[in-house]
Each structure stands twice: as structure tokens, then as C-alpha cells.
Motif scaffolding. Structure first.
Motif, PDB file in Angstrom:
ATOM      1  N   UNK A  33       0.798  -1.221   0.000  1.00 18.29           N
ATOM      2  CA  UNK A  33       0.000   0.000   0.000  1.00 18.29           C
ATOM      3  C   UNK A  33       0.835   1.277   0.000  1.00 18.29           C
ATOM      4  N   UNK A  34       1.896   1.296   0.776  1.00 20.44           N
ATOM      5  CA  UNK A  34       2.584   2.557   1.044  1.00 20.44           C
ATOM      6  C   UNK A  34       4.022   2.632   0.533  1.00 20.44           C
ATOM      7  N   UNK A  35       4.623   1.504   0.197  1.00 24.70           N
ATOM      8  CA  UNK A  35       5.996   1.510  -0.327  1.00 24.70           C
ATOM      9  C   UNK A  35       6.114   0.565  -1.518  1.00 24.70           C
ATOM     10  N   UNK A  36       5.282   0.772  -2.542  1.00 25.55           N
ATOM     11  CA  UNK A  36       5.317  -0.146  -3.700  1.00 25.55           C
ATOM     12  C   UNK A  36       6.651  -0.151  -4.419  1.00 25.55           C
ATOM     13  N   UNK A  37       7.431   0.939  -4.259  1.00 28.94           N
ATOM     14  CA  UNK A  37       8.752   0.970  -4.891  1.00 28.94           C
ATOM     15  C   UNK A  37       9.661  -0.108  -4.311  1.00 28.94           C
ATOM     16  N   UNK A  38       9.450  -0.441  -3.035  1.00 31.29           N
ATOM     17  CA  UNK A  38      10.214  -1.512  -2.394  1.00 31.29           C
ATOM     18  C   UNK A  38       9.781  -2.862  -2.955  1.00 31.29           C
ATOM     19  N   UNK A  39       8.476  -3.024  -3.137  1.00 30.85           N
ATOM     20  CA  UNK A  39       7.955  -4.269  -3.717  1.00 30.85           C
ATOM     21  C   UNK A  39       8.531  -4.499  -5.104  1.00 30.85           C
ATOM     22  N   UNK A  40       8.551  -3.444  -5.899  1.00 26.52           N
ATOM     23  CA  UNK A  40       9.020  -3.583  -7.286  1.00 26.52           C
ATOM     24  C   UNK A  40      10.529  -3.785  -7.359  1.00 26.52           C
ATOM     25  N   UNK A  41      11.272  -3.098  -6.489  1.00 23.51           N
ATOM     26  CA  UNK A  41      12.729  -3.272  -6.475  1.00 23.51           C
ATOM     27  C   UNK A  41      13.096  -4.700  -6.089  1.00 23.51           C
ATOM     28  N   UNK A  42      12.388  -5.230  -5.096  1.00 21.43           N
ATOM     29  CA  UNK A  42      12.634  -6.612  -4.667  1.00 21.43           C
ATOM     30  C   UNK A  42      12.333  -7.582  -5.795  1.00 21.43           C
ATOM     31  N   UNK A  43      11.199  -7.391  -6.447  1.00 15.95           N
ATOM     32  CA  UNK A  43      10.811  -8.253  -7.568  1.00 15.95           C
ATOM     33  C   UNK A  43      11.870  -8.212  -8.673  1.00 15.95           C
ATOM     34  N   UNK A  44      12.333  -7.021  -8.988  1.00 18.81           N
ATOM     35  CA  UNK A  44      13.331  -6.870 -10.056  1.00 18.81           C
ATOM     36  C   UNK A  44      14.627  -7.602  -9.703  1.00 18.81           C
ATOM     37  N   UNK A  45      15.056  -7.492  -8.443  1.00 20.73           N
ATOM     38  CA  UNK A  45      16.284  -8.171  -8.020  1.00 20.73           C
ATOM     39  C   UNK A  45      16.128  -9.690  -8.081  1.00 20.73           C
ATOM     40  N   UNK A  46      14.966 -10.201  -7.710  1.00 22.68           N
ATOM     41  CA  UNK A  46      14.720 -11.639  -7.800  1.00 22.68           C
ATOM     42  C   UNK A  46      14.811 -12.102  -9.253  1.00 22.68           C
ATOM     43  N   UNK A  47      14.284 -11.288 -10.149  1.00 23.64           N
ATOM     44  CA  UNK A  47      14.307 -11.655 -11.563  1.00 23.64           C
ATOM     45  C   UNK A  47      15.720 -11.570 -12.132  1.00 23.64           C
ATOM     46  N   UNK A  48      16.459 -10.538 -11.743  1.00 28.12           N
ATOM     47  CA  UNK A  48      17.851 -10.409 -12.193  1.00 28.12           C
ATOM     48  C   UNK A  48      18.674 -11.617 -11.744  1.00 28.12           C
ATOM     49  N   UNK A  49      18.407 -12.078 -10.525  1.00 25.39           N
ATOM     50  CA  UNK A  49      19.149 -13.213  -9.970  1.00 25.39           C
ATOM     51  C   UNK A  49      18.676 -14.563 -10.503  1.00 25.39           C
ATOM     52  N   UNK A  50      17.586 -14.550 -11.278  1.00 27.07           N
ATOM     53  CA  UNK A  50      17.061 -15.797 -11.821  1.00 27.07           C
ATOM     54  C   UNK A  50      16.394 -16.675 -10.775  1.00 27.07           C
ATOM     55  N   UNK A  51      15.814 -16.030  -9.760  1.00 30.11           N
ATOM     56  CA  UNK A  51      15.205 -16.770  -8.653  1.00 30.11           C
ATOM     57  C   UNK A  51      13.855 -17.344  -9.060  1.00 30.11           C
ATOM     58  N   UNK A  52      13.638 -18.596  -8.711  1.00 32.20           N
ATOM     59  CA  UNK A  52      12.353 -19.257  -8.921  1.00 32.20           C
ATOM     60  C   UNK A  52      11.448 -18.891  -7.747  1.00 32.20           C
ATOM     61  N   UNK A  53      10.460 -18.052  -8.009  1.00 39.13           N
ATOM     62  CA  UNK A  53       9.604 -17.596  -6.911  1.00 39.13           C
ATOM     63  C   UNK A  53       8.158 -17.486  -7.368  1.00 39.13           C
ATOM     64  N   UNK A  54       7.259 -17.370  -6.394  1.00 34.50           N
ATOM     65  CA  UNK A  54       5.852 -17.155  -6.688  1.00 34.50           C
ATOM     66  C   UNK A  54       5.311 -16.099  -5.736  1.00 34.50           C
ATOM     67  N   UNK A  55       4.192 -15.497  -6.108  1.00 36.45           N
ATOM     68  CA  UNK A  55       3.489 -14.517  -5.294  1.00 36.45           C
ATOM     69  C   UNK A  55       2.046 -14.975  -5.164  1.00 36.45           C
ATOM     70  N   UNK A  56       1.486 -14.850  -3.974  1.00 35.18           N
ATOM     71  CA  UNK A  56       0.092 -15.225  -3.797  1.00 35.18           C
ATOM     72  C   UNK A  56      -0.817 -14.273  -4.571  1.00 35.18           C
ATOM     73  N   UNK A  57      -1.803 -14.825  -5.231  1.00 36.10           N
ATOM     74  CA  UNK A  57      -2.755 -14.001  -5.972  1.00 36.10           C
ATOM     75  C   UNK A  57      -3.615 -13.181  -5.011  1.00 36.10           C
ATOM     76  N   UNK A  58      -3.986 -13.763  -3.886  1.00 34.00           N
ATOM     77  CA  UNK A  58      -4.847 -13.090  -2.905  1.00 34.00           C
ATOM     78  C   UNK A  58      -4.173 -13.065  -1.543  1.00 34.00           C
ATOM     79  N   UNK A  59      -3.066 -12.344  -1.454  1.00 32.43           N
ATOM     80  CA  UNK A  59      -2.358 -12.218  -0.186  1.00 32.43           C
ATOM     81  C   UNK A  59      -3.166 -11.371   0.793  1.00 32.43           C
ATOM     82  N   UNK A  60      -3.324 -11.859   2.020  1.00 33.67           N
ATOM     83  CA  UNK A  60      -3.994 -11.076   3.065  1.00 33.67           C
ATOM     84  C   UNK A  60      -2.972 -10.714   4.139  1.00 33.67           C
ATOM     85  N   UNK A  61      -3.388  -9.864   5.068  1.00 38.17           N
ATOM     86  CA  UNK A  61      -2.485  -9.414   6.130  1.00 38.17           C
ATOM     87  C   UNK A  61      -1.971 -10.600   6.945  1.00 38.17           C
ATOM     88  N   UNK A  62      -0.749 -10.509   7.410  1.00 34.37           N
ATOM     89  CA  UNK A  62      -0.189 -11.558   8.269  1.00 34.37           C
ATOM     90  C   UNK A  62      -0.790 -11.524   9.669  1.00 34.37           C
TER      91      UNK A  62
END
Length: 266
Positions: A33-62
Motif C-alpha cells: 500500500x505505502x511503499x510499492x517501490x520496495x515491492x518492485x525493487x525486490x521483484x526486479x532483483x529476484x528476476x535479475x538473480x534468476x530466482x524461482x519464486x511465486x506470489x500469492x494471488x490473494x495475499x492477506x495481512x499476516x
């Protein structure tokens, strides 16, 4: 109206599947909600590193904000929902840029609903591994930085060196510690739901962290490893400039600093 118990989609979704995937990337509400730039930077680094990862389609609060405010029954309900979803995934580890989420899964869930069937890692720990094994190759950045220890990552999870090792791995970076660091670091004001319940106190604490600690380092960039700390320290820089005439400093999440290095420049 914002739904704080259901994170919005800030990334192109990789829907979780039942086949084996190495990592589950848990974004977290504050990040989404408030720091999407962090979400996107993390995603980009995972992709650069060739990491096999997934994201929940319907993530709820922890459930961490609920626990902090004493709403244990509601937090347990969310935890049970998450456990049902997470237990069906075949992953090696859950990774998150949010120390509060990591702390909740690692320390709170075992008491609420039971152990998760995989390890919990903050992204700083994964970045440290990826740099060590050559999957991420930082490039030179000519910048002077200091590091703020998030309370949940440091005091509660004991993760102090991984973020520092990532910073030190970036060529050209001059890293200067604040006078109060690690276990002795001042809270920036984001901890314990304080930013939500008493924002004026949180902002005062953030300005104190800037004026009393960060200013003395001479750094132009304050790096931290928590989306809540990023938000609060940014407010602290602004207020400290107005009230105490401190220097202008940029506040970045560790993922943002590392991505700038990998992609070539400040």
C-alpha cells in the motif's frame, strides 16, 4: 476505502501453484500500500538473480498489526487462513522485505496456529546469499550511506549483519555507522503501531533519529531494511530540516540501493 487486511496487487502476479517453487515472495500490506517501490525493487532483483519464486494471488495481512493492538482472536483467524493457504505450497522459504511480517511468521505463528513448513527469510538475508554466490553482481556507486536498524529485524529477529554485508558489497559505497546502532539503535517511531495510532510522536522520534544520529555521519543516503522505517524516516528528514535545519538526506530501502547498483548508478 483501503482494506488493510488484503494487500493490493502492486506486481504482475505470479499465481502460486502447487508444483515445487523455491521461494514464496510475501509482499506485505505496508509494502504493497505505502511503499510499492520496495515491492518492485525486490521483484526486479529476484528476476535479475534468476530466482524461482511465486506470489500469492490473494495475499492477506499476516495479522501483525492486530497482535500489536491486542486483537489476538482476529489475528488468529487471519493466521489460520494464511496457514491453510501456505501449507499447501511446496516452497523452500518465505521471503519478505517486511521485518514485521517475518517476525510474525517466525515467532508469532508457532504460538497461534503452529509451525510453517518452510523457513522464513528477510530479503536482506537472501540478497546477502545471492551476492555471495554471484547471482547478483553489484556495480560501483559513489555515495556515502548510513544504515538504520529496524527494531523488528534487529532487536526481535537478530538480523544485524546481513543488511550491512549487502551495503559493503557494493563497490564505491562509503558506509558510516550512526553513533547508536544495532542493539542500541533508536527506534525511528514506526514500531508498535505507533505511526498509526500516534503519528505526531512517531514523527518526533524520526526527527530525533535524524538530528541526533544520522546527521553526524555526513551521509547523503539513509538505508534501512523495512518499508515502515522508510516511510517514517522520510517524514523525519523533512521535519528535522524544518525544525533543526539539518541536511537533506535521501531515504532508501536496501532493495532500492542494491537495485541502483546492479542497474548502474545513483
Amino acid at each position: 476505502m483501503l482494506n488493510f487486511f488484503h494487500a493490493p496487487s502492486v506486481l504482475s502476479t505470479r499465481e502460486a501453484k502447487r508444483e515445487m517453487t523455491k521461494y514464496l515472495y510475501w509482499v506485505g500490506c505496508t509494502t504493497a500500500y505505502f511503499a510499492p517501490q520496495v515491492a518492485r525493487a525486490t521483484k526486479r532483483l529476484l528476476e535479475i538473480a534468476g530466482i524461482d519464486y511465486t506470489i500469492l494471488k490473494d495475499e492477506v495481512c499476516c495479522g501483525f498489526p492486530l497482535l500489536l493492538s491486542g486483537q489476538t482472536d482476529e489475528a488468529k483467524r487471519l493466521a489460520e487462513k494464511n496457514l491453510d493457504t501456505l501449507a499447501s505450497l511446496e516452497v523452500d522459504a518465505l521471503i519478505s522485505p517486511c521485518p514485521g511480517c517475518c517476525r510474525t511468521f517466525k515467532q508469532k505463528y508457532p504460538k497461534l496456529v503452529g509451525e510453517l513448513p518452510f523457513k522464513i527469510m528477510h530479503t536482506s538475508q537472501l540478497f546477502e546469499e545471492l551476492i555471495r554466490n554471484g547471482a547478483i553482481k553489484p556495480r560501483k556507486l559513489d555515495v556515502k550511506v548510513t544504515y538504520h536498524d529496524p527494531c523488528d529485524l534487529g532487536r526481535h529477529l537478530g538480523v544485524y549483519e546481513a543488511p550491512r554485508n549487502v551495503i559493503r558489497a557494493i563497490p564505491g559505497v562509503e558506509f558510516v555507522e550512526m553513533p547508536r546502532n544495532r542493539e542500541d539503535a533508536r527506534c525511528c517511531g514506526a514500531g508498535g503501531d505507533l505511526r498509526l495510532t500516534f503519528p505526531e510522536i512517531a514523527t518526533t522520534m524520526a526527527a530525533t533519529r535524524i538530528r541526533m544520529d544520522a546527521e553526524a555521519t555526513g551521509a547523503t543516503v539513509i538505508v534501512t531494511a523495512c518499508p515502515s522505517c522508510v516511510l517514517t524516516l522520510k517524514d523525519g528528514v523533512d521535519i528535522s530540516q524544518l525544525m533543526y535545519e539539518t541536511r537533506s538526506m535521501e531515504v532508501l530501502d536496501l532493495s532500492e540501493l542494491l537495485l541502483r547498483s546492479v542497474e548502474g548508478g545513483m
